[in-house]
Design a protein around this motif. Structure first.
Motif, mmCIF file in Angstrom:
data_model
loop_
_atom_site.group_PDB
_atom_site.id
_atom_site.type_symbol
_atom_site.label_atom_id
_atom_site.label_comp_id
_atom_site.label_asym_id
_atom_site.label_seq_id
_atom_site.Cartn_x
_atom_site.Cartn_y
_atom_site.Cartn_z
ATOM 1 N N GLY A 288 -44.933 -46.691 34.339
ATOM 2 C CA GLY A 288 -44.099 -47.849 34.634
ATOM 3 C C GLY A 288 -42.979 -47.516 35.604
ATOM 4 N N GLN B 295 -31.372 -44.859 32.257
ATOM 5 C CA GLN B 295 -31.450 -44.816 30.798
ATOM 6 C C GLN B 295 -30.744 -46.024 30.197
ATOM 7 O OE1 GLN B 295 -29.933 -40.808 30.124
ATOM 8 N NE2 GLN B 295 -32.030 -40.160 29.656
ATOM 9 N N ARG B 296 -31.205 -46.437 29.028
ATOM 10 C CA ARG B 296 -30.762 -47.673 28.388
ATOM 11 C C ARG B 296 -29.240 -47.776 28.277
ATOM 12 N NH1 ARG B 296 -33.690 -50.959 25.567
ATOM 13 N NH2 ARG B 296 -35.200 -49.390 24.965
ATOM 14 N N ASP C 262 -35.853 -43.189 32.967
ATOM 15 C CA ASP C 262 -36.961 -43.228 32.013
ATOM 16 C C ASP C 262 -38.057 -44.114 32.586
ATOM 17 O OD1 ASP C 262 -35.589 -41.726 30.094
ATOM 18 O OD2 ASP C 262 -34.706 -43.506 29.186
ATOM 19 N N GLN D 106 -41.857 -45.918 31.332
ATOM 20 C CA GLN D 106 -42.794 -46.202 30.255
ATOM 21 C C GLN D 106 -44.183 -45.693 30.640
ATOM 22 O OE1 GLN D 106 -42.120 -48.112 27.371
ATOM 23 N NE2 GLN D 106 -44.190 -47.837 26.631
ATOM 24 N N THR E 83 -48.154 -45.905 29.611
ATOM 25 C CA THR E 83 -49.080 -46.719 28.828
ATOM 26 C C THR E 83 -50.489 -46.159 28.989
ATOM 27 O OG1 THR E 83 -47.716 -48.654 29.275
ATOM 28 C CG2 THR E 83 -49.937 -49.055 28.433
ATOM 29 N N ASP F 141 -40.724 -37.422 26.867
ATOM 30 C CA ASP F 141 -39.725 -37.843 25.880
ATOM 31 C C ASP F 141 -38.386 -37.122 26.036
ATOM 32 O OD1 ASP F 141 -41.354 -39.740 24.696
ATOM 33 O OD2 ASP F 141 -42.210 -38.302 23.281
#
Length: 162
Positions: free
Chosen positions: A30, A35-36, A98, A100, A102, A143
């Motif tokens: 993705g 970062q969040r 980051d 994602q 999948t 991670d």
């Protein structure tokens, strides 16, 4: 990668050369996002209740990026060539992104898939687009865990000696 994996094991995860159709690859990477916690802070700072308290987009841009200048060299004179100064906006090295992952087909990654992915992540050092391709330094992990990524890849951790 050839010495670590027979071509039949690496192909489903990495795909075969010159083929990017969906029935060959089983992994989708993705978009890379800040970062969040950083994203949430930026959104909160830019959308405060009172407009006078909002952080201006230009201030956020200045806090997160820098401008890198470069010029071509005149090979005969050894000096900067005339009219070749270029600038590129770059993200500061202190920021982490980051993305994602999948696994397509609804299945979890097999052990060999994770090994290929970990080896590719550890081998990646540079990235970028167009004129500045390869200028950005990257450190990729699974991670956010460098030692865990090394274990997945089957690479021994570096020992520190005193």
């Amino acid at each position: 990668m050839h010495s670590a994996f027979p071509s039949s094991e690496a192909r489903p995860c990495a795909g075969s050369s010159a083929m990017l159709d969906d029935d060959v690859c089983v992994l989708r990477v993705g978009d890379a996002l800040l970062q969040r916690e950083v994203r949430e802070w930026v959104i909160a700072a830019a959308t405060r209740e009172y407009e006078k308290d909002c952080v201006a987009p230009a201030m956020i841009l200045a806090a997160c990026t820098d401008i890198r200048y470069q010029t071509a060299e005149d090979r005969l004179a050894g000096a900067p060539a005339a009219v070749t100064l270029r600038s590129s906006r770059v993200v500061l090295r202190t920021f982490a992104f980051d993305a994602q992952l999948t696994w397509l087909g609804g299945e979890d990654a097999a052990e060999d898939d994770m090994r290929v992915l970990s080896m590719a992540a550890l081998a990646t050092r540079h990235g970028g687009l167009m004129r500045n391709r390869g200028r950005g330094y990257l450190q990729m992990t699974i991670d956010g865990d460098l030692e865990g990524t090394r274990r997945l890849a089957g690479v021994a951790a570096k020992e520190t000696t005193k």
